[in-house]
Design a protein around this motif. Structure first.
Motif, PDB file in Angstrom:
ATOM      1  N   ALA A   1     -11.468 -14.985  -4.092  1.00 19.95           N
ATOM      2  CA  ALA A   1     -12.026 -14.152  -3.161  1.00 19.95           C
ATOM      3  C   ALA A   1     -12.251 -12.679  -3.630  1.00 19.95           C
ATOM      4  CB  ALA A   1     -10.755 -13.993  -2.218  1.00 19.95           C
ATOM      5  N   HIS A   2     -12.567 -12.488  -4.972  1.00 17.41           N
ATOM      6  CA  HIS A   2     -12.534 -11.556  -5.693  1.00 17.41           C
ATOM      7  C   HIS A   2     -13.824 -11.656  -6.606  1.00 17.41           C
ATOM      8  CE1 HIS A   2      -8.864 -10.137  -4.183  1.00 17.41           C
ATOM      9  NE2 HIS A   2      -9.188  -8.818  -4.072  1.00 17.41           N
ATOM     10  N   GLY A   3     -14.344 -12.707  -6.325  1.00 14.16           N
ATOM     11  CA  GLY A   3     -15.745 -13.162  -7.226  1.00 14.16           C
ATOM     12  C   GLY A   3     -15.569 -13.722  -8.393  1.00 14.16           C
ATOM     13  N   VAL A   4     -14.359 -14.115  -8.918  1.00 13.00           N
ATOM     14  CA  VAL A   4     -14.256 -14.947 -10.141  1.00 13.00           C
ATOM     15  C   VAL A   4     -14.299 -16.492  -9.708  1.00 13.00           C
ATOM     16  CG1 VAL A   4     -12.644 -15.611 -11.885  1.00 13.00           C
ATOM     17  CG2 VAL A   4     -12.584 -13.076 -10.904  1.00 13.00           C
TER      18      VAL A   4
ATOM     19  N   ALA B   1     -23.316 -10.395 -24.341  1.00 15.12           N
ATOM     20  CA  ALA B   1     -23.402 -10.449 -22.921  1.00 15.12           C
ATOM     21  C   ALA B   1     -22.136 -11.106 -22.065  1.00 15.12           C
ATOM     22  CB  ALA B   1     -24.843 -10.905 -22.554  1.00 15.12           C
ATOM     23  N   THR B   2     -22.000 -12.481 -22.539  1.00 16.93           N
ATOM     24  CA  THR B   2     -20.999 -13.294 -21.959  1.00 16.93           C
ATOM     25  C   THR B   2     -19.573 -12.625 -21.929  1.00 16.93           C
ATOM     26  OG1 THR B   2     -22.371 -15.087 -22.347  1.00 16.93           O
ATOM     27  CG2 THR B   2     -19.991 -15.420 -22.114  1.00 16.93           C
ATOM     28  N   ARG B   3     -19.450 -11.886 -23.189  1.00 18.32           N
ATOM     29  CA  ARG B   3     -18.078 -11.474 -23.482  1.00 18.32           C
ATOM     30  C   ARG B   3     -17.941 -10.200 -22.228  1.00 18.32           C
ATOM     31  NH1 ARG B   3     -18.455  -9.857 -28.711  1.00 18.32           N
ATOM     32  NH2 ARG B   3     -17.432 -11.969 -29.034  1.00 18.32           N
ATOM     33  N   GLU B   4     -19.109  -9.343 -21.993  1.00 18.40           N
ATOM     34  CA  GLU B   4     -18.968  -8.577 -20.982  1.00 18.40           C
ATOM     35  C   GLU B   4     -18.595  -9.133 -19.805  1.00 18.40           C
ATOM     36  OE1 GLU B   4     -21.294  -4.785 -19.335  1.00 18.40           O
ATOM     37  OE2 GLU B   4     -22.006  -5.674 -20.985  1.00 18.40           O
ATOM     38  N   ARG B   5     -19.156 -10.257 -19.499  1.00 23.12           N
ATOM     39  CA  ARG B   5     -19.138 -10.707 -18.020  1.00 23.12           C
ATOM     40  C   ARG B   5     -17.798 -11.608 -17.996  1.00 23.12           C
ATOM     41  NH1 ARG B   5     -22.160 -15.280 -17.965  1.00 23.12           N
ATOM     42  NH2 ARG B   5     -21.740 -15.788 -15.902  1.00 23.12           N
ATOM     43  N   LEU B   6     -17.091 -12.174 -18.839  1.00 25.52           N
ATOM     44  CA  LEU B   6     -15.749 -12.886 -19.102  1.00 25.52           C
ATOM     45  C   LEU B   6     -14.925 -11.470 -18.854  1.00 25.52           C
ATOM     46  CD1 LEU B   6     -16.010 -15.103 -21.970  1.00 25.52           C
ATOM     47  CD2 LEU B   6     -15.233 -15.732 -19.672  1.00 25.52           C
TER      48      LEU B   6
ATOM     49  N   ALA C   1      -9.744 -10.516 -11.898  1.00 29.31           N
ATOM     50  CA  ALA C   1      -8.406 -11.270 -11.673  1.00 29.31           C
ATOM     51  C   ALA C   1      -7.143 -10.535 -11.707  1.00 29.31           C
ATOM     52  CB  ALA C   1      -8.491 -12.454 -12.465  1.00 29.31           C
ATOM     53  N   ALA C   2      -6.892  -9.793 -12.716  1.00 27.31           N
ATOM     54  CA  ALA C   2      -5.485  -9.117 -12.991  1.00 27.31           C
ATOM     55  C   ALA C   2      -5.550  -7.785 -11.956  1.00 27.31           C
ATOM     56  CB  ALA C   2      -5.785  -8.403 -14.329  1.00 27.31           C
ATOM     57  N   ALA C   3      -6.505  -7.175 -11.573  1.00 30.24           N
ATOM     58  CA  ALA C   3      -6.566  -6.081 -10.495  1.00 30.24           C
ATOM     59  C   ALA C   3      -6.291  -6.699  -9.022  1.00 30.24           C
ATOM     60  CB  ALA C   3      -8.103  -5.549 -10.385  1.00 30.24           C
TER      61      ALA C   3
END
Length: 664
Positions: free
Chosen positions: A128-131, A253-258, A265-267
């Motif tokens: 629900a939070h885009g993950v 780039a992938t590190r930033e997206r991950l 997820a935490a927030a």
């Protein structure tokens, strides 16, 4: 620097308890250890400022006993409890009980524990939070018929796992509909026993995945940051074996997206403290990733993140628990160098990685690397807890250098008295796929069956020479002095009268050695110790071997037994492959069964192992569900003849016979 906590209780054991105590000492905070009867003399007990007994060896009566842990905290004056990982670390009831007792739980709040502790609910939450999440469904409230229908709609292969679980416990892979019933039964049984909840979750199995996780830190002031990723792809039975940071599959780039997905997820649950968000990454498409779960605690592999970022995660947990805001912003986080961690387990790779037990006769960690260990010389490894003995962490400017350093450190690690996976770890990190970084979670399963190297002639001669010097080659535990049981670099005398000594190897083979013939190649680099059963444990040149010198009578008896076993078509006795608890019996006494049919299941050290019939016949049970069994204990007998009643073994007689054999 003084903090607002002056006393913290560590509700755990082993290497994580020692690691938390180390940071508490650095922060000048009084540490309180808790221990079971099995751990009365464990290293974490002596290293803490205060130690409190909380119960019997069984985890349910000690480390999982919430009332006992809280009573220890109150009695010791602890203002906070650090749960480590495992045991009560993700238990919402424990966090709630701490709050009710006005004791700070060094971990997230109850809401985060509740949501992220449920694999089904957590996926709904983060989605629900885009993950991104893996396609699948929850089996909560569904009949077996409905599960089968939805499984078909989702598509095979599927991964079945306990909703309330973690660490790979209870996971089953189902590739065809015909395998579904057995997988459901096994997953439910493990889930109910381990987590008290047999609700299952089904996910599409992503072939050749990589397991990437992201470390997050958050405070109660709304700050959430990530500390980069860890690669945890090298797994066996869903248990991580080697972890590293950074991952070879992740670019900037992938590190930033991950990192952004992990922070989201935490927030989404108002997370506070240190946590880990785990993702599956397709090996062929590393820029595609899917949320697996969030571990609301410190991870076993946290040292590799500490190595590349220079941040003490336990210190951050404590400061956040005190209500302090993070002093680290996202732009302050820099990953430098490369770190790789290897988990050293008490297990026998040659026996299919079955858990091992015994006394640690000698322990010496390697110089130049970080080693977080659970043991010292004299520690007892039992079947009561997880089999991890230590973690060896190498850190270097680049990955190739880190791999070399890790191999050298594993070779220099001395562990005598208990089987371990050290030789396997060295073979694993030398695999071409590991060296190149082109890995997936099935790499270990594709490796050929592990076979230990045979000991060199010099080591065999050293054991033979020691045996020749003793009144009895096998001797008795009480007759052996501490000198014989020590790990000193013993050498035989060149003036001894030459004689021939038979030496038995760990695999049962016997060789004859003319002594004295001790090569100077062993020198001071050899460590040797003798266990209670007369086996010599020898470490030299980066290898550890177990052998024992035999008298002529013993050697002759062993050879006759081997010939008799070779002459027999099949062995009717089914023996325990490891010490543990019988958790399931799948047949009834007197049943006619077929070769390969599962007879019973043993559980020990977070692992289940089925015992199957070697041939067709009539089964006669000598154990029942709930029995604690020894390694190699007879559990059942399968007589090939259908008219097998005359051969039936009385359980009492069998037990008595084994007791006599064990004493002789």
């Amino acid at each position: 620097m003084m903090t607002s906590f002056d006393t913290v209780l560590v509700a755990n054991r082993g290497e994580i308890a020692r690691r938390v105590i180390r940071t508490l000492r650095a922060l000048d905070i009084r540490s309180v250890a808790v221990y079971s009867d099995a751990d009365a003399h464990a290293p974490h007990v002596s290293e803490a400022d205060v130690a409190v007994r909380i119960g019997a060896a069984a985890a349910s009566e000690s480390y999982l006993n919430i009332d006992a842990v809280l009573q220890a905290a109150r009695a010791s004056g602890a203002q906070a409890i650090h749960p480590g990982y495992g045991f009560l670390s993700e238990n919402v009831a424990f966090a709630r009980a701490c709050a009710e007792s006005n004791i700070v739980f060094i971990g997230p709040r109850e809401h985060a524990l509740e949501v992220m502790g449920d694999k089904i609910r957590s996926k709904e939450q983060v989605s629900a939070h885009g993950v991104p999440i893996v396609p699948g469904f929850s089996a909560a409230g569904l009949s077996d018929e409905s599960i089968a229908r939805q499984a078909g709609e989702t598509g095979y292969p599927l991964l079945v796992k306990p909703s309330a679980g973690g660490g790979g416990k209870g996971m089953q892979v189902v590739r065809h509909a015909s395998e579904l019933d057995e997988a459901l039964a096994a997953a439910r049984r493990v889930a109910a026993a381990a987590f008290g909840d047999d609700t299952l979750l089904f996910e599409r199995l992503i072939e050749q995945p990589r397991h990437i996780e992201v470390q997050v830190l958050a405070d109660e002031h709304g700050n959430v940051i990530h500390l980069g990723e860890r690669e945890c792809t090298l797994q066996r039975r869903h248990q991580k074996v080697i972890e590293e940071s950074p991952s070879t599959a992740v670019n900037a780039a992938t590190r930033e997206r991950l990192g952004a997905a992990a922070c989201a997820a935490a927030a989404s649950v108002g997370y506070v403290g240190a946590g880990t968000v785990e993702f599956l990454v397709a090996a062929q498409h590393p820029d595609d990733f899917f949320f697996i779960e969030m571990n609301t605690r410190l991870q076993v592999e946290h040292p590799v993140t500490e190595a590349v970022t220079g941040i003490d995660l336990v210190e951050q947990q404590i400061r956040v628990a005190e209500g302090q805001a993070l002093t680290i912003a996202q732009q302050d986080v820099a990953m430098t160098g490369h770190a790789i961690e290897a988990r050293v387990y008490a297990e026998s790779p040659e026996r299919g990685f079955l858990p091992a037990v015994g006394e640690v006769l000698a322990w010496r960690a390697a110089d130049g690397v970080r080693t977080d260990s659970a043991v010292d010389a004299g520690s007892e490894i039992t079947a009561d807890y997880d089999p991890m003995i230590a973690k060896v962490i190498a850190f270097a400017p680049d990955r190739a250098s880190a791999l070399t350093q890790l191999d050298e450190a594993l070779a220099a690690t001395v562990l005598l008295g208990v089987d371990s996976n050290i030789a396997f770890l060295r073979a694993l990190i030398a695999e071409p796929g590991v060296v190149s970084g082109e890995m997936d979670t099935g790499l270990i399963d594709r490796m050929p069956r592990f076979e230990a190297k045979a000991p060199g002639a010099a080591l065999v001669a050293a054991v033979a020479a020691r045996g020749a010097a003793r009144p009895s080659a096998q001797g008795t535990p009480n007759a052996a002095s501490e000198l014989w049981r020590s790990g000193s670099g013993w050498r035989g005398s060149a003036s001894a009268v030459p004689r021939t000594v038979a030496v038995e190897m760990a695999d049962g083979t016997i060789t004859s050695v003319r002594v004295p013939a001790l090569s100077s190649a062993t020198g001071d680099h050899m460590a040797m110790a003798i266990d209670r059963d007369g086996w010599s444990w020898v470490h030299a040149h980066g290898e550890t071997h177990r052998m024992r010198a035999l008298t002529r009578r013993e050697a002759s008896s062993q050879q006759r037994s081997r010939r008799a076993r070779a002459a027999a078509a099949t062995n009717p006795d089914l023996r325990a492959p490891m010490p543990g608890n019988v958790v399931a019996v799948h047949v009834a006494d007197g049943d006619q069964i077929a070769a390969g049919e599962r007879v019973l299941t043993i559980e020990a050290m977070k692992m289940e192992h089925p015992v199957v019939a070697e041939h067709d016949g009539v089964v006669h049970l000598t154990t029942a569900v709930g029995d604690q069994v020894r390694r190699d204990q007879v559990l059942a007998r399968v007589d090939e003849s259908s008219n097998a009643e005359s051969h039936r073994t009385n359980p009492t007689e069998a037990t008595a016979h084994e007791a006599v054999a064990a004493e002789s």
